[in-house]
Write a protein that holds these residues in place. Structure first.
Motif, PDB file in Angstrom:
ATOM      1  N   PHE A   1      38.473  46.410  36.420  1.00  0.00           N
ATOM      2  CA  PHE A   1      39.883  46.255  36.088  1.00  0.00           C
ATOM      3  C   PHE A   1      40.623  47.579  36.223  1.00  0.00           C
ATOM      4  O   PHE A   1      41.759  47.623  36.690  1.00  0.00           O
ATOM      5  CB  PHE A   1      40.051  45.711  34.673  1.00  0.00           C
ATOM      6  CG  PHE A   1      41.493  45.532  34.272  1.00  0.00           C
ATOM      7  CD1 PHE A   1      42.248  44.493  34.792  1.00  0.00           C
ATOM      8  CD2 PHE A   1      42.097  46.424  33.390  1.00  0.00           C
ATOM      9  CE1 PHE A   1      43.583  44.338  34.443  1.00  0.00           C
ATOM     10  CE2 PHE A   1      43.426  46.279  33.030  1.00  0.00           C
ATOM     11  CZ  PHE A   1      44.173  45.228  33.556  1.00  0.00           C
TER      12      PHE A   1
ATOM     13  N   THR B  96      36.951  40.251  36.704  1.00  0.00           N
ATOM     14  CA  THR B  96      36.376  40.484  35.373  1.00  0.00           C
ATOM     15  C   THR B  96      35.969  39.172  34.711  1.00  0.00           C
ATOM     16  O   THR B  96      34.905  39.079  34.087  1.00  0.00           O
ATOM     17  CB  THR B  96      37.395  41.225  34.487  1.00  0.00           C
ATOM     18  OG1 THR B  96      37.726  42.477  35.103  1.00  0.00           O
ATOM     19  CG2 THR B  96      36.816  41.485  33.095  1.00  0.00           C
ATOM     20  N   GLU B  97      36.810  38.159  34.849  1.00  0.00           N
ATOM     21  CA  GLU B  97      36.562  36.889  34.168  1.00  0.00           C
ATOM     22  C   GLU B  97      35.606  35.969  34.930  1.00  0.00           C
ATOM     23  O   GLU B  97      34.778  35.291  34.322  1.00  0.00           O
ATOM     24  CB  GLU B  97      37.888  36.151  33.943  1.00  0.00           C
ATOM     25  CG  GLU B  97      38.853  36.869  33.011  1.00  0.00           C
ATOM     26  CD  GLU B  97      38.296  37.023  31.604  1.00  0.00           C
ATOM     27  OE1 GLU B  97      37.608  36.097  31.140  1.00  0.00           O
ATOM     28  OE2 GLU B  97      38.523  38.078  30.972  1.00  0.00           O
TER      29      GLU B  97
ATOM     30  N   LEU C 289      46.451  43.536  39.928  1.00  0.00           N
ATOM     31  CA  LEU C 289      46.024  43.213  38.567  1.00  0.00           C
ATOM     32  C   LEU C 289      45.330  41.851  38.520  1.00  0.00           C
ATOM     33  O   LEU C 289      44.344  41.673  37.801  1.00  0.00           O
ATOM     34  CB  LEU C 289      47.225  43.223  37.629  1.00  0.00           C
ATOM     35  CG  LEU C 289      47.856  44.598  37.373  1.00  0.00           C
ATOM     36  CD1 LEU C 289      49.103  44.454  36.524  1.00  0.00           C
ATOM     37  CD2 LEU C 289      46.859  45.539  36.701  1.00  0.00           C
ATOM     38  N   ALA C 290      45.861  40.892  39.291  1.00  0.00           N
ATOM     39  CA  ALA C 290      45.232  39.566  39.337  1.00  0.00           C
ATOM     40  C   ALA C 290      43.814  39.665  39.885  1.00  0.00           C
ATOM     41  O   ALA C 290      42.899  38.994  39.394  1.00  0.00           O
ATOM     42  CB  ALA C 290      46.070  38.621  40.197  1.00  0.00           C
TER      43      ALA C 290
ATOM     44  N   SER D  85      41.393  48.174  39.846  1.00  0.00           N
ATOM     45  CA  SER D  85      42.519  47.356  40.301  1.00  0.00           C
ATOM     46  C   SER D  85      43.836  47.891  39.735  1.00  0.00           C
ATOM     47  O   SER D  85      44.879  47.829  40.384  1.00  0.00           O
ATOM     48  CB  SER D  85      42.325  45.895  39.877  1.00  0.00           C
ATOM     49  OG  SER D  85      42.414  45.729  38.472  1.00  0.00           O
TER      50      SER D  85
ATOM     51  N   GLY E 264      41.793  42.251  39.665  1.00  0.00           N
ATOM     52  CA  GLY E 264      40.935  42.824  38.628  1.00  0.00           C
ATOM     53  C   GLY E 264      40.615  41.841  37.523  1.00  0.00           C
ATOM     54  O   GLY E 264      39.470  41.757  37.054  1.00  0.00           O
ATOM     55  N   LEU E 265      41.617  41.070  37.103  1.00  0.00           N
ATOM     56  CA  LEU E 265      41.397  40.095  36.025  1.00  0.00           C
ATOM     57  C   LEU E 265      40.464  38.973  36.464  1.00  0.00           C
ATOM     58  O   LEU E 265      39.549  38.580  35.728  1.00  0.00           O
ATOM     59  CB  LEU E 265      42.742  39.521  35.569  1.00  0.00           C
ATOM     60  CG  LEU E 265      43.642  40.468  34.768  1.00  0.00           C
ATOM     61  CD1 LEU E 265      45.023  39.844  34.570  1.00  0.00           C
ATOM     62  CD2 LEU E 265      43.007  40.799  33.419  1.00  0.00           C
TER      63      LEU E 265
END
Length: 437
Positions: free
Chosen positions: A55, A382-383, A375-376, A58, A378-379
């Motif tokens: 994250f 991560t998820e 950011l999307a 990103s 990275g999120l």
């Protein structure tokens, strides 16, 4: 307009006969090379030196584009009030100083992720001024008949420079370390600064606008962009396309290092090989456009040729690396070719006095989705994990072309070539205002 006009009886290339364009081309191409080295070095510094999370990497990509959302609109007006060449010189000097600060901080043992993010943010802000000024400066430097060739050469050379930069960026990171790779970018800003300073062309003096007109002039650019179907379509498409492109590119280095298991040198070479599609796209765009029409070529390049993006998430070691190269090559070809057509169309169709404001307004949406995409990426990584995130984001690249399909672009052979009149621009703005009001 530059005094170095085109002579239709002299089939000499633009780079050979136009000194000022040659200098602009040199500065821009060198800058793209350095930026590509930095684009690979920054994530590698975060991954290997600062041990950043996916994250955070990103977030680093997002920071470089966030200024478009924060200051993009007023910059379009400010550029209209200033000399574009002076802006380009100033921002190159600022970026040079900022980049030199990172190796100095690393040598002193005080480099942090916060500082790296701050440098990315500040260089991104300088880039907003530079890109807006550069877009407004180029049409004045070139005669109308030379703009298509000029755009093709700039986009093609930029793609070639990015390829060499990405390939050498990996080697530099291995030989000197990722931090020292930023010294290469600093040197390219110095070259760009010197080349731009030697350009002889000077813009006409512009009338000083009252400060209270700022919001009105920002509104002029927004209304022109939203009121004209062509500008509106291409801007909306660019925003959605960049969202998906940056989404997967923001986690690409992490994906190739941690999921596929490659070292930094191989990552740079692999991305460079895929990026060769940009050279092909820049070379083919005008020729294909002349044969089948520029609107149809836009659909072909941005729609059909980006479908192989779905090969990228299948990348694996060994022969599986070819899947990334094929997918990345096709995406690069389609995107760069489409950008050549879009740039030439915008320079021809927009009234010159509104070009800076239109460029800034469209860029705020086009580039403003980039930090959101980063950011999307990275999120999602991560998820859901790196590979599922790559599947979702690469699918968005060809899906964005549906905006072109359900627009006037699908019903025409060519994008408009005639310039808008002041009356047409005013009518488009009034229509947009009425629709919003």
């Amino acid at each position: 307009m530059s005094t170095e006009s085109a002579d239709p009886l002299r089939p000499v290339g633009l780079l050979r006969r136009h000194r000022d364009f040659r200098l602009l081309w040199l500065g821009e191409t060198t800058g793209k090379f350095g930026s590509s080295v930095t684009g690979l070095a920054m994530p590698l510094i975060a991954i290997t030196t600062l041990h950043a999370s996916t994250f955070q990497v990103s977030l680093l990509s997002a920071a470089g584009w966030l200024p478009w959302l924060l200051i993009g609109l007023p910059v379009g007006v400010w550029v209209d009030r200033m000399r574009c060449r002076s802006i380009m010189l100033t921002t190159s000097a600022v970026s040079l100083v900022l980049l030199l600060g990172v190796p100095i901080a690393a040598r002193a043992g005080i480099l942090t992720m916060s500082q790296l993010l701050g440098v990315a943010l500040a260089i991104g802000a300088a880039g907003v001024f530079f890109q807006t000024a550069y877009t407004a400066y180029l049409p004045g430097l070139l005669e109308p008949a030379d703009r298509a060739e000029g755009n093709a050469k700039l986009h093609g050379s930029a793609s070639a420079a990015q390829i060499v930069g990405l390939g050498s960026g990996g080697a530099i990171a291995q030989l000197l370390g990722p931090v020292n790779g930023l010294l290469v970018d600093a040197a390219t800003f110095l070259i760009s600064l010197c080349a731009t300073a030697r350009i002889r062309y000077r813009e006409p003096v512009r009338k000083a606008a009252p400060r209270q007109a700022l919001f009105r002039e920002v509104g002029d650019g927004l209304r022109l962009m939203t009121g004209n179907a062509w500008f509106r379509t291409l801007t909306l498409f660019g925003a959605c396309s960049n969202l998906a492109l940056t989404g997967y590119q923001s986690i690409l280095a992490v994906f190739l290092v941690r999921e596929v298991g490659l070292d930094s040198g191989v990552v740079g070479a692999l991305i460079a090989a895929a990026s060769t599609g940009g050279i092909v796209g820049a070379a083919l765009a005008r020729r294909v456009g002349a044969r089948i029409g520029t609107a149809r070529t836009m659909l072909l390049f941005e729609g059909g040729l980006t479908l192989p993006a779905l090969l990228i998430p299948l990348t694996g070691r060994g022969a599986g690396l070819a899947l990334y190269v094929l997918g990345g090559f096709a995406v690069s070809l389609g995107v760069v070719g489409g950008n050549v057509l879009k740039s030439t169309f915008q320079q021809h169709h927009c009234p010159p006095e509104l070009l800076s404001r239109l460029s800034a307004s469209s860029s705020v949406l086009n580039y403003g989705t980039i930090p959101v995409g980063a950011l999307a990426g990275g999120l999602l990584a991560t998820e859901l994990g790196l590979r599922p995130a790559m599947w979702i984001l690469t699918a968005g690249v060809p899906l964005a072309a549906l905006i072109l399909w359900f627009s006037p672009v699908r019903h025409c052979r060519d994008l408009p070539t005639e310039p808008m009149t002041a009356r047409e621009a005013s009518t488009a703005a009034e229509d947009a205002a009425a629709a919003l009001g």
